[in-house]
Design a protein around this motif. Structure first.
Motif, short mmCIF file in Angstrom:
data_model
loop_
_atom_site.label_atom_id
_atom_site.label_comp_id
_atom_site.label_asym_id
_atom_site.label_seq_id
_atom_site.Cartn_x
_atom_site.Cartn_y
_atom_site.Cartn_z
N MET A 1 62.30 93.37 59.99
CA MET A 1 63.55 93.51 59.24
C MET A 1 63.73 94.91 58.67
SD MET A 1 64.82 90.63 59.74
CE MET A 1 64.31 88.98 60.23
N GLY A 2 62.73 95.76 58.79
CA GLY A 2 62.80 97.10 58.23
C GLY A 2 63.13 98.16 59.26
N PRO A 3 63.15 99.42 58.86
CA PRO A 3 63.52 100.52 59.76
C PRO A 3 62.49 100.78 60.86
CG PRO A 3 62.76 101.37 57.66
CD PRO A 3 62.88 99.88 57.49
N SER A 4 61.28 100.25 60.72
CA SER A 4 60.24 100.48 61.73
C SER A 4 60.23 99.41 62.82
CB SER A 4 58.86 100.55 61.07
OG SER A 4 58.56 99.33 60.39
N ILE B 1 81.58 68.80 65.62
CA ILE B 1 80.34 68.18 65.16
C ILE B 1 79.79 68.99 63.99
CG2 ILE B 1 78.00 67.50 65.81
CD1 ILE B 1 80.22 65.88 67.15
N LEU B 2 79.96 70.30 64.04
CA LEU B 2 79.60 71.19 62.95
C LEU B 2 80.87 71.74 62.30
CD1 LEU B 2 76.68 73.27 64.53
CD2 LEU B 2 76.48 71.62 62.66
N SER B 3 80.83 71.90 61.00
CA SER B 3 82.00 72.44 60.29
C SER B 3 81.96 73.96 60.18
CB SER B 3 82.09 71.82 58.89
OG SER B 3 80.92 72.11 58.14
N GLU B 4 80.81 74.56 60.50
CA GLU B 4 80.68 76.02 60.45
C GLU B 4 80.20 76.52 61.81
OE1 GLU B 4 78.51 77.65 57.12
OE2 GLU B 4 78.73 75.75 56.05
N LYS B 5 80.74 77.66 62.23
CA LYS B 5 80.28 78.23 63.49
C LYS B 5 79.03 79.06 63.26
CE LYS B 5 83.36 82.27 63.32
NZ LYS B 5 84.41 83.01 64.03
N PRO B 6 78.21 79.22 64.29
CA PRO B 6 76.98 80.00 64.11
C PRO B 6 77.28 81.47 63.88
CG PRO B 6 77.30 79.45 66.42
CD PRO B 6 78.34 78.69 65.65
N PHE B 7 76.33 82.13 63.22
CA PHE B 7 76.44 83.57 63.06
C PHE B 7 76.38 84.24 64.41
CE2 PHE B 7 75.69 85.26 58.58
CZ PHE B 7 76.24 84.14 57.98
N GLU B 8 76.97 85.43 64.49
CA GLU B 8 76.97 86.18 65.74
C GLU B 8 75.55 86.31 66.26
OE1 GLU B 8 78.72 87.84 68.96
OE2 GLU B 8 79.75 87.00 67.21
N LYS B 9 75.39 86.04 67.54
CA LYS B 9 74.04 86.07 68.11
C LYS B 9 73.54 87.51 68.18
CE LYS B 9 75.84 85.96 72.86
NZ LYS B 9 75.82 85.22 74.13
N ALA B 10 72.22 87.65 68.02
CA ALA B 10 71.56 88.95 68.14
C ALA B 10 70.76 88.97 69.42
CB ALA B 10 70.65 89.19 66.95
N LEU B 11 71.01 89.95 70.27
CA LEU B 11 70.27 90.05 71.51
C LEU B 11 68.86 90.56 71.24
CD1 LEU B 11 73.05 91.61 73.76
CD2 LEU B 11 72.37 89.22 73.62
N SER C 1 69.31 86.94 57.21
CA SER C 1 70.43 86.05 56.90
C SER C 1 70.95 85.35 58.15
CB SER C 1 71.56 86.81 56.21
OG SER C 1 72.07 87.82 57.04
N SER C 2 71.00 86.09 59.27
CA SER C 2 71.44 85.48 60.53
C SER C 2 70.46 84.41 60.98
CB SER C 2 71.58 86.55 61.60
OG SER C 2 71.91 85.98 62.85
N LEU C 3 69.15 84.74 60.92
CA LEU C 3 68.14 83.75 61.28
C LEU C 3 68.26 82.51 60.40
CD1 LEU C 3 64.91 85.94 61.73
CD2 LEU C 3 66.25 84.85 63.53
N TYR C 4 68.37 82.73 59.10
CA TYR C 4 68.38 81.61 58.17
C TYR C 4 69.63 80.75 58.35
CZ TYR C 4 68.31 78.79 53.99
OH TYR C 4 68.31 77.72 53.14
#
Length: 271
Positions: A155-158, A211-221, A229-232
């Motif tokens: 999650m950091g710059p490295s 079936i879900l009321s919220e759409k998933p966060f934008e996928k990360a390649l 936050s996206s993972l969670y």
């Protein structure tokens, strides 16, 4: 939203549930969709357990985390799951060298050899930063601690290249499949499961069909930066699905979503 042409039985059954309706806003009945995801996911997971335990037994002298990372690359559709790939991949995660790299890259799929090289290079860099226990954990709490340590530099710059949402989390999912008695208790996202690819597509399909009321966060390649936050949030959507049915785990949900979202024609022959 029209469904793509089904490529496996899970998708054909989902299309039929959509045709029958009975759910919110004319969508499929939620209970029947969840039962379909459970049946598909738990069946796929029995095969996954056999694959993982067989590879860990064959490479029992190696660090099991290295073996699980290599299997994760295969499950990400980057390399073929064979001992001939796992052997050089594990050696590369310990000691980078051109001979094993050239061998490992021979086992690529349609994306070519470079994603294998980038994934193994990122894994090699990570294992230099983080040295996990030589044994896999025997509790979900210990898995959580291990993953938090692993994710911190990602999650950091490295962050190593190609250490995106799949390679950041797949190793832990694979490791959980080695212990069915433990994995059945994964009923909350204390361990992040890979949220992209077919799983993201499966979540999107469930959102589009109410079936879900919220759409998933934008996928990360895999080669793009990911964030906690996206993972969670995408794992929280899996937990939302889990709570709609008794007696299944997040691994069942995850694999059911994979079967719903995949475009691999060969998935029709997996079970």
């Amino acid at each position: 939203m029209p469904l793509p042409e089904p490529v496996n039985e899970t998708q054909r059954r989902f299309a039929e549930l959509c045709r029958l309706g009975g759910g919110q806003k004319g969508g499929p009945a939620r209970g029947k969709v969840l039962e379909l995801l459970y049946e598909s996911g738990s069946t796929l997971n029995r095969h996954a357990h056999k694959e993982v335990t067989a590879m860990l037994a064959e490479f029992s002298e190696e660090n099991p985390w290295h073996v699980c990372f290599a299997i994760g690359i295969c499950w990400g559709r980057l390399a073929q799951l064979t001992p001939e790939f796992i052997a050089p991949a594990v050696r590369l995660l310990k000691d980078w060298n051109s001979e094993d790299l050239n061998t490992a890259k021979k086992y690529h799929y349609e994306r070519g050899p470079m994603p294998i090289e980038e994934s193994l290079s990122g894994g090699h860099s990570m294992f230099k930063i983080i040295t996990p226990s030589p044994n896999l954990p025997d509790s979900l709490k210990e898995y959580q601690k291990a993953q938090e340590r692993w994710l911190k530099p990602i999650m950091g710059p490295s962050r190593p290249k190609y250490m995106g949402s799949w390679n950041a989390t797949a190793m832990f999912m694979v490791a959980l499949f080695s212990n069915n008695d433990l994995s059945v208790h994964l009923d909350s996202p204390v361990i992040m499961l890979p949220p992209g690819g077919p799983v993201h597509k499966g979540l999107s399909i469930l959102y589009e069909h109410h079936i879900l009321s919220e759409k998933p966060f934008e996928k990360a390649l895999n080669d793009k930066e990911t964030d906690y936050s996206s993972l969670y949030n995408n794992n929280a959507l899996m937990e939302n699905i889990l709570k709609g049915r008794l007696n299944w785990s997040l691994l069942d949900v995850h694999s059911g979503l994979y079967m719903l979202g995949t475009r691999l024609a060969e998935s029709d022959r997996w079970f």
